[in-house]
Design a protein around this motif. Structure first.
Motif, PDB file in Angstrom:
ATOM      1  N   VAL A  86      16.364   3.774 -28.924  1.00 17.63           N
ATOM      2  CA  VAL A  86      16.786   3.589 -27.540  1.00 17.63           C
ATOM      3  C   VAL A  86      15.526   3.511 -26.697  1.00 17.63           C
ATOM      4  N   VAL A  87      15.395   2.479 -25.888  1.00 16.91           N
ATOM      5  CA  VAL A  87      14.239   2.353 -25.001  1.00 16.91           C
ATOM      6  C   VAL A  87      14.737   2.016 -23.600  1.00 16.91           C
ATOM      7  N   VAL A  88      14.305   2.823 -22.642  1.00 14.92           N
ATOM      8  CA  VAL A  88      14.615   2.569 -21.237  1.00 14.92           C
ATOM      9  C   VAL A  88      13.333   2.091 -20.561  1.00 14.92           C
ATOM     10  N   ALA A  89      13.300   0.810 -20.207  1.00 11.66           N
ATOM     11  CA  ALA A  89      12.136   0.213 -19.535  1.00 11.66           C
ATOM     12  C   ALA A  89      12.320   0.418 -18.038  1.00 11.66           C
ATOM     13  N   ASN A  90      11.851   1.544 -17.561  1.00 18.55           N
ATOM     14  CA  ASN A  90      12.130   1.986 -16.202  1.00 18.55           C
ATOM     15  C   ASN A  90      10.919   1.958 -15.270  1.00 18.55           C
ATOM     16  N   ALA A  91       9.724   2.083 -15.813  1.00 18.20           N
ATOM     17  CA  ALA A  91       8.532   2.211 -14.973  1.00 18.20           C
ATOM     18  C   ALA A  91       8.342   0.986 -14.086  1.00 18.20           C
ATOM     19  N   GLY A  92       7.884   1.222 -12.862  1.00 18.70           N
ATOM     20  CA  GLY A  92       7.649   0.111 -11.950  1.00 18.70           C
ATOM     21  C   GLY A  92       6.962   0.573 -10.679  1.00 18.70           C
ATOM     22  N   VAL A  93       6.608  -0.397  -9.859  1.00 17.12           N
ATOM     23  CA  VAL A  93       5.967  -0.114  -8.576  1.00 17.12           C
ATOM     24  C   VAL A  93       6.678  -0.883  -7.471  1.00 17.12           C
ATOM     25  N   GLN A  94       6.603  -0.351  -6.270  1.00 23.27           N
ATOM     26  CA  GLN A  94       7.035  -1.066  -5.066  1.00 23.27           C
ATOM     27  C   GLN A  94       5.984  -0.776  -4.011  1.00 23.27           C
ATOM     28  N   LEU A  95       5.201  -1.788  -3.661  1.00 21.18           N
ATOM     29  CA  LEU A  95       3.996  -1.587  -2.865  1.00 21.18           C
ATOM     30  C   LEU A  95       4.295  -1.668  -1.369  1.00 21.18           C
ATOM     31  N   PHE A  96       4.851  -0.580  -0.859  1.00 20.87           N
ATOM     32  CA  PHE A  96       5.176  -0.502   0.565  1.00 20.87           C
ATOM     33  C   PHE A  96       3.915  -0.667   1.411  1.00 20.87           C
ATOM     34  N   GLY A  97       4.059  -1.402   2.482  1.00 22.99           N
ATOM     35  CA  GLY A  97       2.921  -1.643   3.366  1.00 22.99           C
ATOM     36  C   GLY A  97       2.039  -2.786   2.919  1.00 22.99           C
ATOM     37  N   HIS A  98       2.319  -3.328   1.734  1.00 24.48           N
ATOM     38  CA  HIS A  98       1.523  -4.435   1.191  1.00 24.48           C
ATOM     39  C   HIS A  98       2.409  -5.625   0.807  1.00 24.48           C
ATOM     40  N   ASP A  99       3.498  -5.358   0.101  1.00 20.00           N
ATOM     41  CA  ASP A  99       4.458  -6.418  -0.188  1.00 20.00           C
ATOM     42  C   ASP A  99       5.028  -6.908   1.145  1.00 20.00           C
ATOM     43  N   ALA A 100       5.357  -8.192   1.224  1.00 21.30           N
ATOM     44  CA  ALA A 100       5.691  -8.772   2.530  1.00 21.30           C
ATOM     45  C   ALA A 100       6.468 -10.075   2.350  1.00 21.30           C
ATOM     46  N   GLU A 101       6.865 -10.662   3.468  1.00 22.62           N
ATOM     47  CA  GLU A 101       7.415 -12.014   3.421  1.00 22.62           C
ATOM     48  C   GLU A 101       6.354 -12.942   2.849  1.00 22.62           C
ATOM     49  N   ILE A 102       6.785 -14.017   2.221  1.00 22.28           N
ATOM     50  CA  ILE A 102       5.879 -14.792   1.376  1.00 22.28           C
ATOM     51  C   ILE A 102       4.681 -15.373   2.134  1.00 22.28           C
ATOM     52  N   ALA A 103       4.860 -15.765   3.387  1.00 15.75           N
ATOM     53  CA  ALA A 103       3.741 -16.348   4.135  1.00 15.75           C
ATOM     54  C   ALA A 103       2.633 -15.334   4.400  1.00 15.75           C
ATOM     55  N   ASP A 104       2.977 -14.066   4.332  1.00 12.58           N
ATOM     56  CA  ASP A 104       2.010 -13.002   4.619  1.00 12.58           C
ATOM     57  C   ASP A 104       1.602 -12.215   3.381  1.00 12.58           C
ATOM     58  N   LEU A 105       2.025 -12.668   2.204  1.00 12.91           N
ATOM     59  CA  LEU A 105       1.815 -11.896   0.984  1.00 12.91           C
ATOM     60  C   LEU A 105       0.494 -12.263   0.311  1.00 12.91           C
ATOM     61  N   ASP A 106      -0.346 -11.270   0.101  1.00 16.69           N
ATOM     62  CA  ASP A 106      -1.611 -11.489  -0.600  1.00 16.69           C
ATOM     63  C   ASP A 106      -1.359 -11.682  -2.093  1.00 16.69           C
ATOM     64  N   LEU A 107      -2.114 -12.566  -2.697  1.00 22.15           N
ATOM     65  CA  LEU A 107      -1.986 -12.826  -4.128  1.00 22.15           C
ATOM     66  C   LEU A 107      -2.210 -11.556  -4.937  1.00 22.15           C
ATOM     67  N   GLU A 108      -3.136 -10.725  -4.528  1.00 23.25           N
ATOM     68  CA  GLU A 108      -3.433  -9.495  -5.265  1.00 23.25           C
ATOM     69  C   GLU A 108      -2.201  -8.588  -5.338  1.00 23.25           C
ATOM     70  N   VAL A 109      -1.453  -8.499  -4.235  1.00 26.40           N
ATOM     71  CA  VAL A 109      -0.250  -7.660  -4.214  1.00 26.40           C
ATOM     72  C   VAL A 109       0.829  -8.266  -5.112  1.00 26.40           C
ATOM     73  N   TRP A 110       0.993  -9.577  -5.018  1.00 27.15           N
ATOM     74  CA  TRP A 110       1.921 -10.271  -5.906  1.00 27.15           C
ATOM     75  C   TRP A 110       1.567 -10.004  -7.361  1.00 27.15           C
ATOM     76  N   GLN A 111       0.300 -10.186  -7.706  1.00 29.99           N
ATOM     77  CA  GLN A 111      -0.104 -10.066  -9.101  1.00 29.99           C
ATOM     78  C   GLN A 111       0.067  -8.649  -9.623  1.00 29.99           C
ATOM     79  N   ARG A 112      -0.290  -7.650  -8.805  1.00 34.23           N
ATOM     80  CA  ARG A 112      -0.143  -6.256  -9.234  1.00 34.23           C
ATOM     81  C   ARG A 112       1.322  -5.916  -9.480  1.00 34.23           C
TER      82      ARG A 112
END
Length: 254
Positions: A86-112
């Motif tokens: 049994v494997v639960v693939a649960n780990a993740g991130v949500q980068l508050f203050g950095h993730d944004a609407e696409i026109a304002d989204l930095d590539l680094e935040v997208w990639q991370r």
């Protein structure tokens, strides 16, 4: 076997198990009779989580964004006789203050975000499948999100895209391995209050706006996910694969 030991005889691995949803799931799996691997990149946190449990739990250090780390962890477990069914693939991130609407989204935040959430899930599932093929099958459970299927995350472009990818990955792997005894399902929780979303918890206006879109009128908690996670790990769900189980207080019904 008691009613609270539906996972007796199983070995499970949960990523992101040092805290939050992952910790709750891992602890419940132990209570249900499983041997449980608490996997997290936070080695100290994972070790602390298993310290009081004993022989039915072990910690493993795993950075899901790095294949060498994931492969080494699964190899270590196989060597020790702990290949997870049994494997639960649960780990993740949500980068508050950095993730944004696409026109304002930095590539680094997208990639991370993609590196951890989508590539990390891919790597976890890849090595889980390899191990399960050696032991005759198993159950894989992915943590999805309502943002994958509707516009809940309009200002979280990277996060929403990563979760949509996870939903698609789950269906694809389920179809590929159904005849080889491997099931893959996705659980989609709504806004669930853990350390991951502290930025919202500490913002009354933002919190109220999200909860206002949940028909049950409250935030979720890690405990709300334990039951479905046990069901999908157990033989009670033997005919379920490729599905998305919404545990979101009715959020995706609107």
């Amino acid at each position: 076997m008691t009613p609270r030991q539906r996972l007796e005889g199983k070995t499970a691995l949960v990523t992101g198990a040092a805290t939050g949803i992952g910790r709750a799931i891992a602890d419940r799996y132990v209570a249900e009779g499983a041997r449980v691997v608490y996997a997290d990149r936070d080695a100290d946190g994972a070790a602390a989580a298993v310290a009081a449990i004993g022989a039915s739990a072990r910690a493993v250090t795993m950075d899901i964004s790095l294949e060498a780390s994931v492969a080494a962890a699964f190899a270590e477990l196989a060597e020790a006789g702990w290949t997870p069914g049994v494997v639960v693939a649960n780990a993740g991130v949500q980068l508050f203050g950095h993730d944004a609407e696409i026109a304002d989204l930095d590539l680094e935040v997208w990639q991370r975000t993609i590196d951890v959430n989508l590539t990390g899930t891919f790597l976890t599932v890849k090595h889980a499948v390899r191990g399960m093929l050696q032991i005759g099958g198993g159950s894989i459970i992915l943590t999805g999100s309502p943002t994958a299927v509707r516009g809940e995350g309009s200002d979280f472009t990277a996060y929403s895209a990563s979760k949509a990818g996870i939903h698609g990955l789950g269906r694809t792997v389920a179809a590929a391995y159904a005849r080889r005894g491997i099931r893959v399902n996705t659980v989609g929780p709504a806004y669930t209050e853990t350390g991951l979303v502290s930025a919202i918890v500490d913002d009354p206006e933002a919190r109220a706006a999200i909860i206002g879109r949940i028909p049950m009128g409250r935030a979720g908690s890690p405990a709300d996910l334990e039951g479905i996670m046990v069901f999908l790990a157990s033989e009670e769900s033997a005919f379920a694969t490729g599905a998305v189980f919404a545990v979101d207080g009715g959020m995706t019904t609107l």
